[in-house]
Design a protein around this motif. Structure first.
Motif, short mmCIF file in Angstrom:
data_model
loop_
_atom_site.label_atom_id
_atom_site.label_comp_id
_atom_site.label_asym_id
_atom_site.label_seq_id
_atom_site.Cartn_x
_atom_site.Cartn_y
_atom_site.Cartn_z
N LEU A 190 31.01 -93.51 29.89
CA LEU A 190 31.64 -92.33 30.83
C LEU A 190 32.90 -92.34 31.43
O LEU A 190 33.54 -91.57 31.73
N LYS A 191 33.13 -93.72 31.34
CA LYS A 191 34.52 -93.84 31.91
C LYS A 191 35.80 -93.71 30.78
O LYS A 191 36.90 -93.74 31.15
N HIS A 192 35.26 -93.47 29.54
CA HIS A 192 36.29 -93.20 28.49
C HIS A 192 37.19 -94.38 28.38
O HIS A 192 38.50 -94.00 28.20
N PHE A 236 22.30 -91.69 38.42
CA PHE A 236 23.00 -92.83 39.25
C PHE A 236 24.30 -92.90 39.03
O PHE A 236 25.22 -92.73 40.01
N LEU A 237 24.82 -93.22 37.77
CA LEU A 237 26.20 -93.30 37.60
C LEU A 237 26.99 -92.17 37.77
O LEU A 237 28.02 -92.22 38.49
N LEU A 238 26.39 -90.76 37.56
CA LEU A 238 27.28 -89.62 37.82
C LEU A 238 27.38 -89.36 39.57
O LEU A 238 28.18 -88.82 39.85
N ARG A 271 32.62 -93.99 41.13
CA ARG A 271 33.82 -94.43 41.81
C ARG A 271 35.07 -94.70 41.00
O ARG A 271 34.61 -95.42 39.98
N ASP A 272 36.10 -94.31 41.22
CA ASP A 272 37.32 -94.60 40.31
C ASP A 272 37.90 -96.07 40.65
O ASP A 272 37.80 -96.57 41.63
N MET A 329 33.27 -102.27 40.73
CA MET A 329 32.52 -103.20 41.37
C MET A 329 31.52 -102.81 42.30
O MET A 329 30.36 -103.00 42.34
N GLN A 330 31.84 -101.70 43.08
CA GLN A 330 30.99 -101.02 44.15
C GLN A 330 29.75 -100.38 43.25
O GLN A 330 28.68 -100.63 43.78
N MET A 331 30.11 -99.71 42.37
CA MET A 331 29.00 -99.05 41.57
C MET A 331 27.97 -100.21 40.97
O MET A 331 26.86 -99.92 40.94
#
Length: 276
Positions: A90-92, A171-173, A177-178, A184-186
């Protein structure tokens, strides 16, 4: 160059980054599985002859925390690896920094759980003495812990937390957080959901013998079983049934639990060298 050649070159140009990203994700999964394998090897070496059965002495906080962190990496990385790979997709990104920070945040939460468990054990020992000794209330508390863990498997809270672990895309979507701090937060947030899902199984590990590689492997297997098999109902009911059997046996016939170390019944080497 013909139109067909132009199209072929364009297709190759579009597919190459996708293949590279897929290879990166496979490499990330392989890295996490390798770290887990090293963790299993190191843990088995460190915990040799230290299984004291239910409520094993935890040693010093430094030693326990070190072993606990490696244990959590060994137990959790195989089942969380697909989520870390999905985050990378998802972060590509083809870099490993953010995905590894995601995994680190996840591990940090479980490290905090280990510290909490250690603090509760120490405080309980100060307040209640040897209440968890096998010839005191230890056997009965261990049996009750297993029964509570079995009951928790069937609760709505367990179902919600397990849903976050089994289908992490939402959850991820929903909590994206960028940046590296966001990774780390995710990871920490996902770890918190995992704690909600698995805390009772971890309590069961303490009740059966936290320094036993066999019980550690069983709990890790149950965690992976619940997260990865297609049927959520089969996962939770199967785990609940197994914990129920262990709980009843602990109360009425602990000798019937395979590989259980009964304190005082064998010549197992204790952890005197690590006791404070």
């Amino acid at each position: 160059m013909t139109a067909t050649a132009h199209e072929s070159a364009r297709d190759r140009g579009g597919l190459a980054p996708a293949y590279a990203a897929a290879r990166t994700r496979l490499g990330l999964i392989a890295l996490l599985l390798t770290l887990a394998a090293v963790g299993w090897w190191w843990t088995a070496h460190e915990m040799q002859d230290m299984d004291g059965g239910p409520w094993t002495e935890l040693g010093t906080v430094t030693w326990f925390l070190g072993v606990w962190v490696v244990m959590m990496a060994a137990m959790m990385f195989p089942s969380v690896a697909p989520t870390v790979a999905l985050y990378s997709k998802l972060k590509h990104t083809r870099a490993l920094g953010a995905p590894l920070l995601f995994a680190s945040g996840y591990l940090l939460v479980w490290s905090a759980v280990g510290l909490l468990a250690y603090a509760l054990a120490r405080i309980g020992g100060q307040l209640f003495g040897d209440v968890l000794a096998w010839d005191s209330a230890g056997r009965w508390v261990a049996g009750a812990t297993l029964l509570v863990a079995a009951a928790y498997e069937l609760t709505p809270l367990k179902d919600v937390c397990l849903g976050k672990c089994r289908t992490p895309l939402g959850f991820l979507l929903g909590s994206w957080r960028d940046g590296l701090s966001g990774a780390m937060q995710m990871g920490a947030r996902h770890g918190a959901w995992c704690v909600g899902c698995c805390w009772a199984l971890m309590a069961s590990l303490f009740a059966l013998g936290v320094m036993s590689v066999v019980w550690m492997a069983l709990v890790a297997g149950l965690i992976a079983f619940e997260k990865l098999i297609p049927s959520r109902r089969v996962a939770t009911y199967g785990t609940a049934a197994l914990l129920l059997v262990f709980g009843v046996l602990m109360l009425v016939a602990p000798d019937g639990i395979p590989t259980l170390t009964i304190p005082g019944a064998g010549s197992m080497s204790q952890m005197n060298q690590m006791s404070p």
